[in-house]
Design a protein around this motif. Structure first.
Motif, short mmCIF file in Angstrom:
data_model
loop_
_atom_site.label_atom_id
_atom_site.label_comp_id
_atom_site.label_asym_id
_atom_site.label_seq_id
_atom_site.Cartn_x
_atom_site.Cartn_y
_atom_site.Cartn_z
N ASP A 138 2.55 3.16 -5.78
CA ASP A 138 2.84 1.89 -6.45
C ASP A 138 2.22 0.68 -5.77
O ASP A 138 2.73 -0.41 -5.88
CB ASP A 138 4.35 1.71 -6.61
CG ASP A 138 5.09 1.74 -5.29
OD1 ASP A 138 4.48 2.15 -4.29
OD2 ASP A 138 6.26 1.36 -5.26
N PHE A 139 1.07 0.85 -5.09
CA PHE A 139 0.37 -0.33 -4.59
C PHE A 139 -0.58 -0.83 -5.66
O PHE A 139 -0.92 -0.11 -6.60
CB PHE A 139 -0.37 -0.04 -3.27
CG PHE A 139 -1.48 0.95 -3.38
CD1 PHE A 139 -2.76 0.56 -3.70
CD2 PHE A 139 -1.25 2.29 -3.13
CE1 PHE A 139 -3.78 1.48 -3.80
CE2 PHE A 139 -2.26 3.22 -3.22
CZ PHE A 139 -3.53 2.81 -3.56
N GLU A 140 -0.99 -2.09 -5.56
CA GLU A 140 -1.86 -2.71 -6.54
C GLU A 140 -3.28 -2.14 -6.42
O GLU A 140 -3.95 -2.33 -5.42
CB GLU A 140 -1.90 -4.22 -6.31
CG GLU A 140 -2.74 -4.99 -7.30
CD GLU A 140 -2.08 -5.10 -8.67
OE1 GLU A 140 -2.82 -5.18 -9.66
OE2 GLU A 140 -0.84 -5.10 -8.73
N PRO A 141 -3.74 -1.41 -7.45
CA PRO A 141 -5.10 -0.87 -7.36
C PRO A 141 -6.14 -1.95 -7.62
O PRO A 141 -5.92 -2.88 -8.40
CB PRO A 141 -5.13 0.19 -8.46
CG PRO A 141 -4.11 -0.26 -9.45
CD PRO A 141 -3.06 -1.01 -8.67
N ALA A 142 -7.26 -1.84 -6.94
CA ALA A 142 -8.36 -2.77 -7.18
C ALA A 142 -8.95 -2.47 -8.54
O ALA A 142 -9.00 -1.32 -8.98
CB ALA A 142 -9.42 -2.62 -6.09
N SER A 143 -9.39 -3.51 -9.22
CA SER A 143 -9.95 -3.30 -10.55
C SER A 143 -11.39 -2.81 -10.44
O SER A 143 -12.15 -3.24 -9.59
CB SER A 143 -9.90 -4.60 -11.36
OG SER A 143 -10.65 -5.59 -10.71
N ARG A 144 -11.71 -1.89 -11.31
CA ARG A 144 -13.07 -1.37 -11.35
C ARG A 144 -13.91 -2.32 -12.19
O ARG A 144 -13.49 -2.78 -13.24
CB ARG A 144 -13.10 0.02 -11.96
CG ARG A 144 -12.33 1.02 -11.12
CD ARG A 144 -12.98 2.38 -11.22
NE ARG A 144 -12.33 3.32 -10.34
CZ ARG A 144 -12.83 3.71 -9.19
NH1 ARG A 144 -13.98 3.24 -8.78
NH2 ARG A 144 -12.19 4.57 -8.44
N SER A 145 -15.11 -2.60 -11.68
CA SER A 145 -15.98 -3.51 -12.41
C SER A 145 -16.56 -2.82 -13.64
O SER A 145 -16.80 -1.61 -13.63
CB SER A 145 -17.10 -4.02 -11.51
OG SER A 145 -17.87 -2.93 -11.05
#
Length: 169
Positions: A138-145
């Motif tokens: 449940d950590f904030e995933p980085a957004s994929r470009s």
């Protein structure tokens, strides 16, 4: 001869207990060498471990600077003007989640960068500290470009050709 090979393989897969006389980062390097990580992976993992340790010693934004450490706070504080460093064995899943979320939200790193940091910390806890991190879901995933296409579609090509003026070559 095959028995010798299998015993060598089992020794390689075991976890090395780092030399306690070494400094912490040297213990990490020793474990990485034991696991035969590539030199570039070793360098990257050591950098992520350092960044994690520095992140966990930063003063809390909402807390007083001269308070004691909060067990679940994920950050260190100053005491008598000195930074308090926390050993990774005294930290765990909460601090790792906070660090990974910080990378995604505040630092806006790419998803692959966040994954590399996660892998370095999983290695740290599994191979150096000797424990598992537990569920980190449940950590904030980085957004994929979003990838921009390199080739124009037929409709885009027609629209581009219609805009051209001048002589034909």
């Amino acid at each position: 001869m095959s028995a010798d090979f299998s015993s060598r393989e089992s020794r390689r897969s075991d976890r090395l207990v780092p030399n306690p006389k070494l400094k912490f980062m040297e213990q990490c390097r020793e474990a990485m060498r034991f696991k035969q990580l590539a030199l570039r992976s070793e360098e990257a993992y050591l950098q992520w471990i350092k960044r994690f340790l520095v992140f966990c010693r930063q003063p809390a934004a909402d807390g007083p600077l001269n308070s004691s450490l909060s067990p679940a706070g994920g950050v260190g504080v100053k005491r008598n003007g000195q930074w308090l460093w926390r050993h990774p064995k005294d930290m765990g899943t909460v601090e790792v989640k906070e660090f990974l979320t910080h990378l995604a939200v505040a630092r806006k790193v790419a998803a692959s960068t966040q994954n590399q940091a996660l892998n370095a910390l999983v290695f740290l806890y599994r191979e150096v500290v000797g424990g598992e991190l537990g569920w980190l879901g449940d950590f904030e995933p980085a957004s994929r470009s979003r990838r921009i296409p390199v080739v124009l579609t037929p409709a885009e090509t027609r629209a581009l050709m219609e805009q051209l003026t001048g002589t034909q070559g």
